[in-house]
Scaffold this motif. Structure first.
Motif, PDB file in Angstrom:
ATOM      1  N   GLU A  33      -1.737  12.640 -26.138  1.00 15.41           N
ATOM      2  CA  GLU A  33      -2.886  13.534 -26.274  1.00 15.41           C
ATOM      3  C   GLU A  33      -3.539  13.865 -24.935  1.00 15.41           C
ATOM      4  N   GLU A  47      -7.801  12.663 -32.573  1.00 14.40           N
ATOM      5  CA  GLU A  47      -7.428  13.915 -33.216  1.00 14.40           C
ATOM      6  C   GLU A  47      -7.053  13.690 -34.687  1.00 14.40           C
ATOM      7  N   ILE A  48      -6.659  12.472 -35.035  1.00 14.91           N
ATOM      8  CA  ILE A  48      -6.280  12.146 -36.412  1.00 14.91           C
ATOM      9  C   ILE A  48      -7.450  11.518 -37.172  1.00 14.91           C
ATOM     10  N   SER A  84      -4.748   8.606 -32.981  1.00 14.25           N
ATOM     11  CA  SER A  84      -5.669   9.068 -31.947  1.00 14.25           C
ATOM     12  C   SER A  84      -6.884   9.722 -32.595  1.00 14.25           C
ATOM     13  N   PRO A  89     -11.027  13.666 -38.151  1.00 20.19           N
ATOM     14  CA  PRO A  89     -10.900  14.456 -39.390  1.00 20.19           C
ATOM     15  C   PRO A  89     -10.835  13.590 -40.646  1.00 20.19           C
TER      16      PRO A  89
END
Lengths: 220, 311
Positions: free
Chosen positions: B180, B85-86, B83, B89
């Motif tokens: 998520e 969120e991964i 997702s 970064p």
């Protein structure tokens, strides 16, 4: 890294994390429930099959190869496939976990039975035992340690894989891994992974203890 | 060997590398991502394209790769990374260089309180909010928004046509989507804040994939988080709930790239693709992969060829 470990320790030891309907205690219980039920059903299916082919020597080739095939099946694939047919229920999870546990139990049961010396079986016959008597009184007791090892193997595999329930929205310790990954909460992911590993090791040690007590008079 | 010692030894051996691997991986993700600090991580000239864990994003990744290759840029595609969120970064850390993104949700990732909702405002807000070292290029005409979808039967039964109608049935409906969505603004959080909606439960499934659609079809969930480009919505006659309060911002497809990789060649190549790619075309591509089970890589290559972008 130390930072992560202290976060992990805090996560694992906070009282709030353990309580409630989404707490660790509840998740642990769900995980044990999924694993126990799956292993039990798998044993009910796999033990008779293993005993039959071990006792009669018939169908060994087919059963062992089918088991090998079963081991190669990807669990996520089975879950998705069954899900599309069954809809949102625990059925896909149970089917895939049972399918995962059967091969280990079948092959070990068969191996245990095959390892019973022909002399012992001959002696049983010579004493006038029927086939069934020989199975119950001679072959199964002799094969029991290996059969038990198969059940242990299967149990640990199932515990490690029962995280898959979270893939299709259910509980268990996999919830922490799947949610943590999607939400990039690495403490949660690691916490879930540590709990699953700890549970698998703990259950294996318990089964090893039972194994020892049951077979303490054995030479092997 | 004493079995007890053996067990202990085996345990120690088995656990150590796992811990080391976890620790190593997580520290690199855990350190506050600085795009500038780790530029050395990608010294060679290959453009590493990452994609999220749903088929459309993978198709977009391969489309990017194909037009860039045609412009003489070497590329590698890393599909299905996870997702936002991964993967964002990972981009900031220099593990990947280019991502197909969506305006609205990307902005909310960096600024959860953002209110911009039309494409131009989003583009501006993104430029202001992006961390140093990252750049967004001009958006494509194609848009793919999250949509909250119910079956026709559910819509009739509860009288649902907009998200606001959901609040009349608080505590009765079950919502399903990828994990998520439970913690995102365009998800459970925003539905509660903006529309006052509370659900009976949330089921963690996948992102507009077989699980969430299967569950919606079989009644396991009442409302599903799907993507607007998903052809199954029309095929099943499902109802997309309207969003009168603009909880869901515009979601045009936009390349998010590390600034040091955004050369003129790259910009020109992606701009050409962005002009040719419309929502309708994207929808067709999705269908080829989701319903006809074609390979995203091949689908992308054929499309790029058919639209004269491969030379």
């Amino acid at each position: 890294m130390t930072d992560l470990f202290s976060q992990l320790a805090a996560w694992l030891t906070s009282a709030g994390q353990w309580a409630g309907p989404e707490g660790i205690a509840q998740r642990l219980l769900e995980h044990v429930e999924y694993s126990l039920l799956s292993t039990l059903v798998a044993a009910l299916i796999a033990l008779p099959i293993g005993l039959f082919i071990g006792h009669t020597g018939r169908g060994a080739f087919l059963a062992i190869n089918l088991s090998g095939f079963g081991r190669a099946l990807p669990t996520v694939g089975i879950v998705t496939l069954v899900f599309l047919v069954s809809g949102l229920s625990m059925t896909p999870v149970y089917i895939s976990l049972v399918a995962l546990a059967i091969p280990a139990i079948v092959t070990n049961t068969y191996a245990g039975m095959a390892a019973v010396e022909a002399d012992a079986k001959d002696a049983a016959r010579g004493m006038g035992m029927t086939g069934l008597q020989s199975l119950w009184r001679v072959e199964i007791p002799l094969a029991a340690p290996l059969i038990m090892t198969g059940v242990r193997l299967a149990t640990v595999q199932v515990i490690a894989t029962a995280t898959i329930a979270a893939y299709v929205s259910f509980g268990g310790l996999g919830r922490y891994i799947f949610d943590g990954l999607a939400q990039r909460d690495l403490t949660q992911v690691l916490g879930g992974a540590v709990l699953v590993a700890a549970l698998a090791v703990a259950v294996d040690l318990i089964l090893a203890g039972i194994h020892r007590i049951l077979f303490r008079h054995r030479l092997t | 060997m004493n079995p007890r010692n053996f067990v202990a030894g085996a345990l120690a051996l088995a656990v150590l590398p796992v811990l080391a691997a976890c620790g190593g991986g997580t520290t690199s993700l855990n350190t506050p991502p600085s795009a500038t600090g780790s530029a050395a991580a990608a010294p060679d000239s290959t453009m590493v394209i990452g994609t999220a864990n749903f088929s459309e994003n993978q198709i977009l990744g391969y489309l990017y790769a194909d037009v860039l290759e045609a412009a003489g840029v070497k590329t590698t595609v890393k599909p299905n990374l996870g997702s936002r969120e991964i993967i964002v970064p990972a981009l900031q850390n220099g593990d990947i260089d280019l991502l197909p993104e969506y305006q609205g949700n990307l902005l909310l990732h960096f600024d959860p309180k953002a209110t911009a909702s039309d494409s131009d405002a989003l583009q501006q807000a993104l430029t202001a909010k992006l961390p140093q070292g990252l750049t967004i290029l001009p958006p494509s005409a194609a848009e793919d928004a999250d949509v909250f979808t119910v079956t026709k039967e559910t819509a009739t039964k509860y009288g649902l046509s907009t998200l606001a109608d959901l609040a009349k049935h608080n505590g009765k409906l079950v919502f399903g989507g990828p994990p998520e969505v439970k913690t995102r603004q365009v998800g459970m959080v925003g539905l509660k804040d903006v529309y006052g909606v509370e659900f009976k439960g949330f089921k963690s499934l996948d992102a507009s994939g077989p699980l969430v659609k299967g569950a919606l079809k079989s009644g396991g969930i009442d409302m599903g988080n799907l993507f607007s480009t998903d052809v199954d919505i029309a095929k099943n006659g499902w109802v997309v709930l309207a969003d009168p309060k603009h909880l869901i911002p515009a979601q045009r497809v936009v390349p998010l790239i590390r600034t040091d990789k955004a050369t003129d060649t790259v910009k020109t190549a992606l701009a050409k693709l962005n002009t040719a790619l419309t929502t309708e075309e994207l929808s067709k591509l999705d269908s080829l992969v989701d319903n006809d089970h074609k390979d995203p890589d091949e689908v992308a290559t054929e499309w790029v060829k058919a639209h004269g972008l491969s030379s």
